[in-house]
Design a protein around this motif. Structure first.
Motif, PDB file in Angstrom:
ATOM      1  N   ILE A 187      99.884  -4.700  46.619  1.00 50.86           N
ATOM      2  CA  ILE A 187      99.911  -3.327  46.117  1.00 50.86           C
ATOM      3  C   ILE A 187      99.623  -2.404  47.291  1.00 50.86           C
ATOM      4  N   ILE A 188     100.524  -1.463  47.542  1.00 51.95           N
ATOM      5  CA  ILE A 188     100.326  -0.577  48.687  1.00 51.95           C
ATOM      6  C   ILE A 188      99.912   0.834  48.259  1.00 51.95           C
ATOM      7  N   GLY A 189      99.914   1.086  46.959  1.00 50.35           N
ATOM      8  CA  GLY A 189      99.511   2.401  46.478  1.00 50.35           C
ATOM      9  C   GLY A 189      99.756   2.497  44.986  1.00 50.35           C
ATOM     10  N   PHE A 190      99.468   3.668  44.437  1.00 47.12           N
ATOM     11  CA  PHE A 190      99.601   3.874  42.997  1.00 47.12           C
ATOM     12  C   PHE A 190     100.189   5.244  42.707  1.00 47.12           C
ATOM     13  N   GLU A 191     100.857   5.346  41.547  1.00 44.65           N
ATOM     14  CA  GLU A 191     101.187   6.675  41.039  1.00 44.65           C
ATOM     15  C   GLU A 191     100.287   6.956  39.842  1.00 44.65           C
TER      16      GLU A 191
ATOM     17  N   ILE B   6     108.580  -1.203  45.569  1.00 42.89           N
ATOM     18  CA  ILE B   6     109.072  -1.149  44.194  1.00 42.89           C
ATOM     19  C   ILE B   6     107.948  -0.758  43.240  1.00 42.89           C
ATOM     20  N   GLN B   7     108.301   0.104  42.299  1.00 46.60           N
ATOM     21  CA  GLN B   7     107.365   0.518  41.255  1.00 46.60           C
ATOM     22  C   GLN B   7     108.071   0.325  39.923  1.00 46.60           C
ATOM     23  N   GLY B   8     107.489  -0.441  39.042  1.00 51.28           N
ATOM     24  CA  GLY B   8     108.153  -0.626  37.756  1.00 51.28           C
ATOM     25  C   GLY B   8     107.461  -1.651  36.901  1.00 51.28           C
ATOM     26  N   TYR B   9     107.917  -1.728  35.634  1.00 49.68           N
ATOM     27  CA  TYR B   9     107.289  -2.615  34.664  1.00 49.68           C
ATOM     28  C   TYR B   9     107.352  -4.070  35.116  1.00 49.68           C
ATOM     29  N   TYR B  10     108.346  -4.416  35.950  1.00 51.85           N
ATOM     30  CA  TYR B  10     108.427  -5.811  36.387  1.00 51.85           C
ATOM     31  C   TYR B  10     107.086  -6.250  36.994  1.00 51.85           C
TER      32      TYR B  10
ATOM     33  N   ASN C  37      88.133  20.713  26.537  1.00 51.79           N
ATOM     34  CA  ASN C  37      87.215  19.592  26.309  1.00 51.79           C
ATOM     35  C   ASN C  37      87.488  18.387  27.204  1.00 51.79           C
ATOM     36  N   LYS C  38      88.319  18.615  28.234  1.00 49.19           N
ATOM     37  CA  LYS C  38      88.627  17.532  29.186  1.00 49.19           C
ATOM     38  C   LYS C  38      89.138  16.265  28.493  1.00 49.19           C
ATOM     39  N   ARG C  39      90.111  16.421  27.621  1.00 44.62           N
ATOM     40  CA  ARG C  39      90.642  15.276  26.883  1.00 44.62           C
ATOM     41  C   ARG C  39      91.940  14.756  27.495  1.00 44.62           C
ATOM     42  N   PHE C  40      91.942  14.634  28.824  1.00 47.32           N
ATOM     43  CA  PHE C  40      93.072  14.010  29.521  1.00 47.32           C
ATOM     44  C   PHE C  40      92.541  12.801  30.271  1.00 47.32           C
ATOM     45  N   ARG C  41      93.434  11.880  30.586  1.00 48.19           N
ATOM     46  CA  ARG C  41      93.052  10.783  31.474  1.00 48.19           C
ATOM     47  C   ARG C  41      94.248  10.426  32.332  1.00 48.19           C
ATOM     48  N   LEU C  42      93.981   9.668  33.383  1.00 49.52           N
ATOM     49  CA  LEU C  42      95.068   9.223  34.250  1.00 49.52           C
ATOM     50  C   LEU C  42      95.217   7.711  34.152  1.00 49.52           C
ATOM     51  N   LEU C  43      96.464   7.277  34.111  1.00 52.44           N
ATOM     52  CA  LEU C  43      96.769   5.852  34.277  1.00 52.44           C
ATOM     53  C   LEU C  43      97.327   5.695  35.682  1.00 52.44           C
ATOM     54  N   TYR C  44      97.279   4.470  36.184  1.00 55.18           N
ATOM     55  CA  TYR C  44      97.742   4.224  37.551  1.00 55.18           C
ATOM     56  C   TYR C  44      98.758   3.091  37.549  1.00 55.18           C
ATOM     57  N   GLN C  45      99.913   3.361  38.152  1.00 54.87           N
ATOM     58  CA  GLN C  45     100.935   2.306  38.229  1.00 54.87           C
ATOM     59  C   GLN C  45     101.078   1.832  39.672  1.00 54.87           C
ATOM     60  N   PRO C  46     100.930   0.516  39.892  1.00 52.65           N
ATOM     61  CA  PRO C  46     101.022  -0.015  41.259  1.00 52.65           C
ATOM     62  C   PRO C  46     102.412   0.170  41.878  1.00 52.65           C
ATOM     63  N   GLN C  47     102.409   0.395  43.179  1.00 47.48           N
ATOM     64  CA  GLN C  47     103.630   0.342  43.980  1.00 47.48           C
ATOM     65  C   GLN C  47     103.482  -0.895  44.853  1.00 47.48           C
ATOM     66  N   VAL C  48     104.481  -1.770  44.805  1.00 47.62           N
ATOM     67  CA  VAL C  48     104.327  -3.090  45.418  1.00 47.62           C
ATOM     68  C   VAL C  48     105.270  -3.255  46.611  1.00 47.62           C
TER      69      VAL C  48
ATOM     70  N   PRO D 125     101.822   1.331  33.922  1.00 46.99           N
ATOM     71  CA  PRO D 125     100.664   2.145  34.306  1.00 46.99           C
ATOM     72  C   PRO D 125      99.419   1.611  33.586  1.00 46.99           C
ATOM     73  N   LEU D 126      98.320   1.466  34.321  1.00 40.81           N
ATOM     74  CA  LEU D 126      97.099   0.861  33.781  1.00 40.81           C
ATOM     75  C   LEU D 126      95.898   1.779  33.934  1.00 40.81           C
TER      76      LEU D 126
END
Ligand code: C2E
Ligand code: CA
Ligand code: CA
Ligand code: CA
Length: 274
Positions: free
Chosen positions: A54-58, A251-255, A36-47, A259-260
């Motif tokens: 922001i130079i990219g996302f995971e 750097i990638q992290g909560y600081y 049923n396609k019940r997945f989604r993606l969040l994106y976390q910035p890499q700074v 992930p949004l």
């Protein structure tokens, strides 16, 4: 003693049964979610710490209807042969997101996706990636595939062949969780990757003098192999300052950000962090 022995084995049987039931439940949830396609993606910035940009996302997967962590359900998906379909969803969704940002007129920034070693069983995966990039009209360098050392455990040649084919297409490849496996150095020389991601455990364990030295050496090592370095799991300003001193650039992290949702990312896409 006999009595307590019996009780103990009943106890362990119960734990085992519960964990099997739990696993089977998660397996059912995964089957349902795939169908049923019940997945989604969040994106976390890499700074980029120098510019604050922001130079990219995971991309990080979530179940839409459950709070089960990806660490837990991805492992089960791998065990139960369900990772292929989930992996294909992740690839298409990330490429679709790139095309959405492109349509909005934003300058594209790479999305990194996590790739399980088990996905190598999907023999048509390279073709799948190639066709999606074409269909959505996305230059391949905006897709970054994160692999871990475990990909080499089963079959060296197949994994290296896979990486070379991705690189031949122009797709980027990153070595995830660097330093958490064993013989990392051996793998680093074998893997023709573009980027190395330093695991959060380095940041956690090594904020003392010897830890600093290790991080510094790992950054130098990456430079020697001409690799970019991303340090993950950075949560505090002190950690950012230290990493800047050690000439770490990304750097990638909560600081900076957790992930949004894609929608939230659109709002900070061009933001400069300080
Ligand atoms: P990972 O690839 O090492 O991803 C980094 C994890 O660290 C993510 O957890 C992220 O939310 C978390 N993180 C990022 N910054 C911080 C921080 O500053 N502090 C702390 N405490 N954590 C931080 P998440 O999203 O729960 O994912 C866990 C793991 O699940 C990932 O580890 C990856 O191995 C796997 N995973 C996630 N999405 C996918 C996917 O689409 N496919 C596959 N195969 N695996 C995935
Ligand atoms: Ca990752
Ligand atoms: Ca990682
Ligand atoms: Ca991991």
């Amino acid at each position: 003693a006999k009595k307590s022995g019996k009780n103990q084995s009943t106890y362990f049987t119960e734990i085992l049964e519960n964990s099997i039931i739990k696993k089977n439940n998660i397996q059912e949830i995964l089957r349902y979610s795939i169908k049923n396609k019940r997945f989604r993606l969040l994106y976390q910035p890499q700074v980029d710490v120098l510019t604050g940009e922001i130079i990219g996302f995971e991309a990080l997967i979530r179940l839409k209807d459950h709070s089960i962590s990806p660490n837990e359900f991805i492992t089960i998906a791998e065990e139960k042969g369900l990772i292929g379909k989930i992996g294909r969803f992740v690839i298409e969704e990330a490429i679709r997101q790139l095309s959405k940002w492109k349509e909005k007129g934003l300058d594209l920034k790479p999305i990194a996706i996590n790739f399980s070693a088990k996905q190598l069983n999907d023999k048509a995966i390279i073709k799948y990636i190639e066709e999606l990039l074409k269909r959505y009209d996305i230059p391949p360098q905006y897709l970054d595939i994160e692999i871990t050392e475990s990909i080499l455990l089963d079959d060296d040649c197949e994994a290296i062949n896979f990486i070379n084919r991705l690189k031949g297409m122009g797709v980027k490849v990153s070595l995830d969780d660097f330093g958490t496996g064993y013989s990392s150095l051996k793998y680093l020389s074998k893997f023709p990757v573009d980027k190395m991601k330093l695991d959060k455990s380095f940041i956690d364990q090594y904020l003392n003098e010897s830890g600093k030295k290790i991080i510094k050496q790992l950054i130098l090592l990456a430079e020697a192999f001409d690799l970019d370095v991303v340090v993950e799991g950075v949560e505090t300003i002190e950690q950012v300052r230290l990493l800047q001193k050690l000439k770490c650039k990304i750097i990638q992290g909560y600081y900076f950000s957790k992930p949004l949702e894609a929608k939230e990312i659109s709002e900070i896409y061009t933001k400069k962090f300080d």
